[in-house]
Structures are given as C-alpha cells and as structure tokens.
Scaffold this motif. Structure first.
Motif, short mmCIF file in Angstrom:
data_model
loop_
_atom_site.label_atom_id
_atom_site.label_comp_id
_atom_site.label_asym_id
_atom_site.label_seq_id
_atom_site.Cartn_x
_atom_site.Cartn_y
_atom_site.Cartn_z
N UNK A 23 0.83 -1.21 0.00
CA UNK A 23 0.00 0.00 0.00
C UNK A 23 0.86 1.26 0.00
N UNK A 24 1.97 1.18 0.68
CA UNK A 24 2.87 2.34 0.72
C UNK A 24 3.41 2.61 -0.69
N UNK A 31 9.23 5.17 3.33
CA UNK A 31 8.84 4.80 4.69
C UNK A 31 8.68 6.04 5.56
N UNK A 32 9.56 7.01 5.34
CA UNK A 32 9.49 8.24 6.14
C UNK A 32 8.19 9.00 5.86
N UNK A 33 7.78 9.02 4.60
CA UNK A 33 6.54 9.72 4.26
C UNK A 33 5.33 9.04 4.88
N UNK A 34 5.35 7.71 4.83
CA UNK A 34 4.25 6.98 5.45
C UNK A 34 4.23 7.23 6.95
N UNK A 35 5.40 7.22 7.56
CA UNK A 35 5.49 7.46 9.00
C UNK A 35 4.89 8.82 9.35
N UNK A 41 6.60 6.80 14.38
CA UNK A 41 8.03 6.86 14.20
C UNK A 41 8.43 6.12 12.93
N UNK A 42 9.41 6.65 12.21
CA UNK A 42 9.86 6.00 11.00
C UNK A 42 10.33 4.57 11.28
N UNK A 62 -4.22 2.85 14.23
CA UNK A 62 -5.15 3.87 13.73
C UNK A 62 -4.48 4.82 12.75
N UNK A 63 -3.22 5.12 13.01
CA UNK A 63 -2.49 6.02 12.12
C UNK A 63 -2.31 5.42 10.74
N UNK A 64 -1.91 4.15 10.72
CA UNK A 64 -1.70 3.48 9.43
C UNK A 64 -3.01 3.33 8.66
N UNK A 65 -4.04 2.97 9.38
CA UNK A 65 -5.34 2.79 8.72
C UNK A 65 -5.78 4.11 8.08
N UNK A 66 -5.55 5.18 8.81
CA UNK A 66 -5.94 6.50 8.32
C UNK A 66 -5.08 6.89 7.12
N UNK A 67 -3.77 6.75 7.26
CA UNK A 67 -2.86 7.17 6.19
C UNK A 67 -3.07 6.35 4.92
N UNK A 68 -3.36 5.07 5.08
CA UNK A 68 -3.49 4.19 3.92
C UNK A 68 -4.94 4.03 3.46
N UNK A 69 -5.85 4.73 4.10
CA UNK A 69 -7.28 4.67 3.73
C UNK A 69 -7.83 3.26 3.79
#
Ligand SMILES: [Zn+2]
Ligand SMILES: [Zn+2]
Length: 156
Positions: A23-24, A31-35, A41-42, A62-69
């Motif tokens: 997904x990233x 990885x830094x952008x996804x973080x 944290x990266x 929750x952060x990953x779910x949000x960032x990756x929709x």
C-alpha cells in the motif's frame, strides 16, 4: 479521483509487512513519508516492513489505517492472523470530528454508540445515501458528495 477512495483489502495469505509495503508503494511513499502521514516513528514502519513486529499499538494501528485509507480491522486481522471481515466502516462523531483528523479510537470502538465528548450519536454511513463510510481521508461522501462533518440532522 473517485477510484482512490475504495479500501484495498489484503490479498489472501498476504502478511502484515507485505500489505503495508504494497500500500505504501501504491502511494509512492517512502517509509518516512508513510510514518509522517500515519503520525508514527519511521522506525515503526521499518520494523513492520521487515517483519520484525506483528503487533501494532493503537496509535500505529489507527495512524496506518488512516494514512493508507483502509479499515483498521484489516490491520488487526493481519497482525492477529484472523480472517478479514469484508464489510467494515469508520464510526465517528459528526459534531466533533474535523476533516483531516484521525477518528478517535473511542469512536471506532465497537461498543461505542454515542460520542464520549458531546453525546451525539456516532455515524458510520452517509446520512444522505446510506453508503458506509470507509475512510475519513475524504471530507465528502464519494457516492453523493455530501460532507461528512456535521451531517447529523436534528430530528425533533
Ligand atoms: Zn462529539
Ligand atoms: Zn452519500
């Protein structure tokens, strides 16, 4: 960009690290952008993608779910080795939520039905067309264009 909204479920047999990595890359993120997008944290992303961790804390989940929709349940299922529940949606308070904000875990908790802060009934579907809300990356319903925020109608 209506093709972007749909949640992208993990492939069968896909591991947490492959899923997050896929997904990233789909977003063309480092990885830094996804973080940054996920507010973690990266190193956390690095660990996940190396398969060094299967467990996500609430914040990373929750952060990953949000960032990756994607629904956070997809991440839960992968980290716990459980099957994916196909239908899932985001639940939030239409009064307190602000566009661009990660939904509070207290809203998305399965047991919550009302907002912990203001008592408004939580919603998980569009008030206008009843389509389930799968991601709060977007401010409007992808089906009918209704704004998610403050869409609760006061019925008297
Ligand atoms: Zn509220
Ligand atoms: Zn709608």
């Amino acid at each position: 960009m209506s093709s972007d909204w749909s949640a992208c479920p993990p492939h069968p047999q896909e591991s947490l690290k492959d899923y997050v990595c896929r997904l990233r890359q789909q977003q063309n993120w480092t990885q830094a952008q996804l973080a940054t997008a996920a507010g973690v944290h990266r190193q956390t992303i690095g660990k996940i993608e190396k398969g060094q961790t299967q467990r996500l804390n609430q914040r990373a989940r929750n952060g990953l779910a949000f960032a990756l929709s994607i629904p956070a349940e997809y991440l839960d299922a992968l980290s716990q080795g459980k099957p994916i529940t196909p239908v899932s949606s985001v639940k939030f308070c239409p009064q307190c939520w602000r566009p661009g904000q990660t939904p509070d875990p207290m809203w998305t908790d399965l047991r919550s039905h009302f907002c912990f802060a203001c008592g408004t009934r939580l919603i998980n579907q569009c008030a206008q067309c009843q389509q389930p809300i799968l991601s709060l990356q977007f401010r409007f319903c992808p089906y009918c264009g209704k704004a998610y925020q403050s869409q609760a109608t006061r019925s008297t």
